[in-house]
Design a protein around this motif. Structure first.
Motif, PDB file in Angstrom:
ATOM      1  N   LEU A   1       5.820  48.591  58.194  1.00 13.61           N
ATOM      2  CA  LEU A   1       5.679  48.775  56.744  1.00 13.61           C
ATOM      3  C   LEU A   1       6.618  47.831  55.996  1.00 13.61           C
ATOM      4  O   LEU A   1       6.212  47.152  55.044  1.00 13.61           O
TER       5      LEU A   1
ATOM      6  N   LEU B   1       4.885  40.333  51.866  1.00  9.87           N
ATOM      7  CA  LEU B   1       4.041  40.378  50.655  1.00  9.87           C
ATOM      8  C   LEU B   1       4.811  39.762  49.482  1.00  9.87           C
ATOM      9  O   LEU B   1       4.266  38.968  48.714  1.00  9.87           O
TER      10      LEU B   1
ATOM     11  N   GLN C   1       4.452  35.616  47.545  1.00 12.01           N
ATOM     12  CA  GLN C   1       4.187  35.475  46.112  1.00 12.01           C
ATOM     13  C   GLN C   1       5.052  34.362  45.514  1.00 12.01           C
ATOM     14  O   GLN C   1       4.832  33.953  44.381  1.00 12.01           O
TER      15      GLN C   1
ATOM     16  N   ARG D   1       3.150  30.580  48.172  1.00  9.20           N
ATOM     17  CA  ARG D   1       1.973  31.187  47.548  1.00  9.20           C
ATOM     18  C   ARG D   1       0.664  30.607  48.069  1.00  9.20           C
ATOM     19  O   ARG D   1      -0.336  31.309  48.175  1.00  9.20           O
TER      20      ARG D   1
ATOM     21  N   TYR E   1      -0.997  32.589  50.647  1.00  8.29           N
ATOM     22  CA  TYR E   1      -1.075  34.039  50.441  1.00  8.29           C
ATOM     23  C   TYR E   1      -2.381  34.648  50.956  1.00  8.29           C
ATOM     24  O   TYR E   1      -2.365  35.627  51.683  1.00  8.29           O
ATOM     25  N   ASP E   2      -3.507  34.048  50.590  1.00  2.00           N
ATOM     26  CA  ASP E   2      -4.781  34.670  50.969  1.00  2.00           C
ATOM     27  C   ASP E   2      -5.331  34.086  52.272  1.00  2.00           C
ATOM     28  O   ASP E   2      -6.541  33.959  52.440  1.00  2.00           O
TER      29      ASP E   2
ATOM     30  N   SER F   1      -3.063  46.100  56.516  1.00  2.00           N
ATOM     31  CA  SER F   1      -3.415  46.706  55.237  1.00  2.00           C
ATOM     32  C   SER F   1      -2.802  45.933  54.066  1.00  2.00           C
ATOM     33  O   SER F   1      -3.418  45.782  53.022  1.00  2.00           O
ATOM     34  N   ASN F   2      -1.608  45.420  54.243  1.00  2.00           N
ATOM     35  CA  ASN F   2      -0.930  44.729  53.147  1.00  2.00           C
ATOM     36  C   ASN F   2      -1.101  43.213  53.150  1.00  2.00           C
ATOM     37  O   ASN F   2      -1.014  42.591  52.106  1.00  2.00           O
ATOM     38  N   LEU F   3      -1.301  42.628  54.316  1.00  2.00           N
ATOM     39  CA  LEU F   3      -1.214  41.162  54.398  1.00  2.00           C
ATOM     40  C   LEU F   3      -2.528  40.463  54.739  1.00  2.00           C
ATOM     41  O   LEU F   3      -2.567  39.237  54.787  1.00  2.00           O
ATOM     42  N   ARG F   4      -3.579  41.202  54.972  1.00  2.00           N
ATOM     43  CA  ARG F   4      -4.820  40.523  55.383  1.00  2.00           C
ATOM     44  C   ARG F   4      -5.416  39.749  54.210  1.00  2.00           C
ATOM     45  O   ARG F   4      -5.244  40.154  53.049  1.00  2.00           O
TER      46      ARG F   4
ATOM     47  N   ARG G   1     -12.354  44.183  48.476  1.00  2.00           N
ATOM     48  CA  ARG G   1     -11.221  44.762  49.190  1.00  2.00           C
ATOM     49  C   ARG G   1     -11.160  46.234  48.798  1.00  2.00           C
ATOM     50  O   ARG G   1     -10.866  46.569  47.645  1.00  2.00           O
TER      51      ARG G   1
ATOM     52  N   GLU H   1      -7.380  51.551  51.224  1.00  2.00           N
ATOM     53  CA  GLU H   1      -7.393  52.245  52.505  1.00  2.00           C
ATOM     54  C   GLU H   1      -7.150  53.732  52.286  1.00  2.00           C
ATOM     55  O   GLU H   1      -6.770  54.154  51.204  1.00  2.00           O
TER      56      GLU H   1
ATOM     57  N   LYS I   1      -2.350  55.915  54.252  1.00  2.00           N
ATOM     58  CA  LYS I   1      -1.838  54.627  54.690  1.00  2.00           C
ATOM     59  C   LYS I   1      -1.584  53.673  53.535  1.00  2.00           C
ATOM     60  O   LYS I   1      -0.745  52.796  53.607  1.00  2.00           O
TER      61      LYS I   1
ATOM     62  N   LEU J   1      -0.722  51.672  50.176  1.00  2.00           N
ATOM     63  CA  LEU J   1       0.231  51.645  49.069  1.00  2.00           C
ATOM     64  C   LEU J   1      -0.526  51.466  47.772  1.00  2.00           C
ATOM     65  O   LEU J   1       0.069  51.378  46.701  1.00  2.00           O
TER      66      LEU J   1
ATOM     67  N   LEU K   1      -0.675  46.683  44.556  1.00  2.00           N
ATOM     68  CA  LEU K   1      -0.958  45.321  45.011  1.00  2.00           C
ATOM     69  C   LEU K   1      -1.232  44.410  43.812  1.00  2.00           C
ATOM     70  O   LEU K   1      -0.748  43.273  43.748  1.00  2.00           O
TER      71      LEU K   1
ATOM     72  N   THR L   1       1.920  43.460  42.237  1.00  2.00           N
ATOM     73  CA  THR L   1       2.614  42.431  43.021  1.00  2.00           C
ATOM     74  C   THR L   1       2.000  41.054  42.776  1.00  2.00           C
ATOM     75  O   THR L   1       2.699  40.044  42.723  1.00  2.00           O
TER      76      THR L   1
ATOM     77  N   ASN M   1      -0.141  35.655  40.187  1.00  2.00           N
ATOM     78  CA  ASN M   1      -0.997  34.788  40.995  1.00  2.00           C
ATOM     79  C   ASN M   1      -2.220  35.588  41.444  1.00  2.00           C
ATOM     80  O   ASN M   1      -2.427  35.824  42.623  1.00  2.00           O
TER      81      ASN M   1
ATOM     82  N   ARG N   1      -5.655  37.000  42.700  1.00  2.00           N
ATOM     83  CA  ARG N   1      -6.825  36.530  43.441  1.00  2.00           C
ATOM     84  C   ARG N   1      -8.015  37.438  43.145  1.00  2.00           C
ATOM     85  O   ARG N   1      -9.131  37.152  43.507  1.00  2.00           O
TER      86      ARG N   1
END
Lengths: 477, 347
Positions: free
Chosen positions: A318, A325, A329, A334, A337-338, A420-423, B66, B69, B73, B75, B80, B83, B87, B89
């Motif tokens: 986590l 994350l 940014q 950056r 990022y995606d 979940s956070n970084l894909r 997207r 979830e 799980k 956040l 997001l 955050t 920038n 997307r």
């Protein structure tokens, strides 16, 4: 419940369970050493199988049981403790199997015992001898078990209906998800990391530094080959298999079959399989990278570099994902990022401490001298010698590294927080789809895909091993 | 050897990431008239995905989705989006409730857009400046196990006033619609009232569980007699033939709690024009009708062909008309969240 209470509760449970898990692990280990052939292999596979059952399946299966036990905190804690105990036993057994037993022979310990003087220095040396000797694998096993118990998240989160089981990992997640400031969350994590380091440092110090000792002569684990002793061991192993494998499969098989039928009828089965394989790729890449990095770090880095490298992984997935994350940014980062980069980097950092442990064990299992001898024999004149060396190299080097990479891939594949956070937006990993389907109550689809996801990586590993071997053979010709 | 292989694999990962960057930018420049729209969607994929696919077919605009979830799980997409504020997307945010969207509005993440289809939505379910528009709502309801207690407002009141609430369940209020529920109570009754109500419920042993689907399951399985949940979760138990019924949760002043989906355009979104087209599509009568006909039975907020609505929605529509205003709730939402987080961590 405040942080310190949750921490105390979680540490107490992890320590108690890790200690309780040791006697059955030692008993199984003894039986494995005194049996051979098919019986040994069967007992080995059955004993280690609980390590490879996805947490999601266990949590999903026992969620309803936990909800029925909600009115009794003790019953809920016992349910979770039981589920964790079987896995800790399997884990400690793995440690016992992989650890060279002793740098101090039993006869040395016995000789020391014959000295009649019983002053503090005698006791100190007696403990030191045992710690370097017969106790070493067990102490390392217990320390590593405490670490695993503390880090466990998925099952605790899924069976936690009301307040119990109280788990630090879940508490930290809730605190952050509820909007706790990242810096405050990191402060909580720092204490946990220090605690984990306090366990890891003695464990590392106890690990032998160079050559593996001959384990066959050890009599500390000598056991009488008798069915009287085998019976309780079998009873425990079977109880673990029933709880963590048979019951989850049995209670979910009918729904999974319906799910397979539905997916097949809708033409979705191949899409799901592709999704599983695509999800496997970043996990496998991160696993290979972390294993290679671990080998390099162990070979050349100082201990403090090694400690710094494993700290992010000890913070948990986590916090790795939240930090990355934020990092991606920033200007300069950056642009990536995606893309898959943050996700693979996250998995790499998450897997690194485990990779270090595995790489260390692999190094100890095949001492440098033996490895060097094998390397020299590869160039032998005789073809039969070269073929023999090839077989040995495959068995003692390549297969072990492949298995280690497979285990790391399995851990990365089933971790939720990082993907979940970084894909990247266009990538939907299987594990997230599974969690969403659990939320929507589509259990047929969920279970069918879970079985697919559990089997596909094993199949891919087997294919990878076959390809590797064929390639290696061809190269050596 | 290990070093060489490590460098090769790491370089491959980096190269692939660069390839992804290049592919992203080249596809944008080559297909600027056919952009790929990025949608963050908190509504369940089972219901949202077919609608977004229908939009793709109708408009010819590709959509990357997207989904949020599972609550345990995630956040959250709201966090997001905060955050990614500098920038973005994401082009369009389809939230499954409203307060999180209002939080984004306050943080300057949203771009105003007054869709022509927003005309059909009542004023109290949309932002006057067009930062967001509500559609297809859920209600907070009590789910009652009818084998255990009568499904009447009097029986619920009596149970909630009793000394023992150990067979009553509520979801953890830091997340989801329970947070909205708490925020509405704070806005209408004040923070002090909310704190005292919350601690009173806990003092009498209410079960605080991980999510609304869990509160539903506890009542459906007879582990609890009564629970706070949402209409879509309640229908999950009713459709499975469990002995349950639902009645609306009301504020102390008698209003119901209605939580619409909301849709909003993201400020500096990469594809604002395509985003506006999607917002028009989602606010159409046809989408509200499809969401009403889904197993979640979402309540249409705009005028709709009543003859095509499921029968059980008639009563829900009448409850939705008695809903409390959400505007004040958005203002105290962060305050409520801060207090609940402090409660959780004991600070």
């Amino acid at each position: 419940m405040i942080y310190w209470e949750v921490l105390a509760w979680s540490v107490l449970r992890a320590v108690s369970l890790s200690i309780v898990a040791l006697p059955p692990a030692v008993a199984i280990h003894r039986q494995l050493r005194h049996h051979s052939g098919f019986g040994r292999r069967t007992l080995l596979v059955l004993s280690l199988l609980p390590l490879f059952v996805p947490d999601l399946v266990i949590g999903f299966t026992y969620r309803l049981t936990a909800s029925r036990l909600m009115h009794s905190a003790i019953a809920t804690e016992l349910l979770y403790a039981g589920l964790l105990l079987f896995r800790l036993t399997a884990f400690q057994l793995a440690v016992l199997l992989l650890m060279p037993v002793s740098g101090v022979s039993d006869s040395s310990v016995h000789s020391w015992n014959l000295i009649p003087r019983r002053d503090p220095s005698w006791w100190l040396m007696a403990v030191r001898l045992r710690m370097q000797g017969p106790w070493r694998p067990m102490v390392v096993g217990v320390l590593a078990g405490v670490l695993i118990g503390l880090q466990e998240f998925e099952t605790a989160a899924l069976v936690q209906v009301d307040q119990h089981p109280i788990a630090l990992s879940v508490w930290l997640f809730d605190a952050h998800a509820g909007g706790e400031n990242l810096l405050i969350s990191l402060r909580y994590v720092a204490t946990t990391v220090l605690l984990q380091l306090a366990l890891l440092v003695p464990a590392f110090r106890l690990l032998p530094k160079g050559e593996a000792a001959d384990t066959a002569a050890d009599s500390a684990t000598a056991a009488v080959r008798s069915w009287t002793r085998l019976t309780p061991v079998l009873f425990f192993v079977i109880a673990g298999i029933l709880t963590l494998v048979v019951w989850p499969v049995w209670s979910n098989a009918a729904e999974a079959l319906i799910g397979f039928k539905v997916q097949f009828a809708r033409g979705e089965l191949d899409r799901r399989l592709v999704q599983v394989l695509t999800s496997l790729l970043p996990s496998a890449l991160a696993a290979v990278l972390s294993l290679l990095a671990a080998a390099i770090l162990l070979q050349s880095a100082r201990r403090w570099v090694l400690a710094c490298a494993v700290v992010p992984g000890l913070c948990g997935s986590l916090f790795i994902s939240l930090l990355l994350l934020g990092l991606f940014q920033l200007p300069g980062f950056r642009i990536f990022y995606d893309t898959s980069l943050p996700m693979i980097l996250g998995m790499f950092l998450f897997a690194l401490p485990r990779a270090v442990l595995l790489a260390y064990v692999l190094r100890v299992l095949l001492p440098q001298t033996s490895r060097h001898s094998l390397t020299l024999l590869k160039t032998a004149q005789s073809k039969s010698v070269r073929q023999q060396v090839e077989r040995l190299w495959w068995r003692f080097v390549e297969v072990r590294w492949l298995i280690a990479a497979g285990i790391l891939t399995h851990w990365c594949f089933w971790d939720v927080a990082i993907v979940s956070n970084l894909r990247p937006v266009r990538f939907e990993p299987t594990v997230l789809r599974l969690y969403s389907e659990m939320h929507w109550g589509r259990s047929e689809d969920l279970l069918a895909t879970t079985f697919l996801a559990a089997i596909a990586p094993v199949f891919v590993c087997a294919v990878a091993a076959a390809v590797w071997r064929a390639f290696a053979k061809r190269r050596r010709r | 050897m290990n070093r060489i292989v490590f460098v090769i694999v790491a370089a491959s990962v980096l190269l692939y990431a660069l390839f992804e960057v290049w592919r992203g930018s080249s596809s944008e420049s080559a297909d600027s008239d056919q952009p790929t729209l990025v949608v963050y969607c908190a509504h369940d994929a089972a219901f949202a995905e077919p609608l977004l696919k229908a939009f793709e077919r109708e408009s010819g605009i590709a959509v990357q989705i997207r989904f949020d979830e599972e609550a345990n799980k995630s956040l959250g997409l709201t966090n997001l989006l905060l955050t990614e504020r500098d920038n973005p997307r994401c082009d369009v945010f389809w939230n499954n409730q409203t307060l999180g969207t209002m939080r984004l509005q306050q943080a300057g993440v949203l771009q105003p857009y007054r869709s022509p289809n927003a005309e059909r939505i009542p004023e109290r379910f949309k932002d006057p400046d067009g930062h967001w528009t509500g559609f297809a709502a859920r209600l907070r309801v009590y789910l009652i196990n009818t084998d255990r207690m009568p499904a009447t407002e009097e029986a619920i009141q009596e149970r909630l006033e009793s000394d023992d609430l150990s067979r009553v369940a509520i979801a953890r209020p830091q997340f989801g619609t329970t947070l909205s529920h708490y925020s509405i109570l704070a806005a209408r009754q004040g923070m002090d009232w909310l704190k005292s109500w919350h601690s009173d419920l806990h003092a009498r042993g209410i079960r605080e569980v991980r999510g609304n689907s869990m509160t539903r399951d506890l009542v459906a399985e007879g582990v609890c007699d009564l629970a706070f949940t949402d209409t879509d979760d309640a229908f999950g138990a009713i459709d499975r033939g469990r002995p349950v019924q639902m009645l609306p949760v009301r504020t102390p002043t008698g209003q119901t709690i209605c939580l619409p989906n909301s849709v909003a355009l993201i400020r500096n979104a990469p594809h604002p024009e395509a985003g506006r087209q999607l917002i028009d599509f989602l606010l159409s009568e046809s989408v509200e009708l499809q969401l009403a006909q889904s197993s979640a039975r979402q309540i249409p907020l705009g005028p709709i062909d009543e003859s095509q609505l499921p029968a059980e929605l008639t009563e829900l529509q009448s409850w939705a008309k008695q809903a409390a205003d959400l505007t004040g709730a958005a203002e105290v939402n962060q305050q409520v969240l801060n207090w609940l987080t402090a409660e959780h961590t004991g600070q």
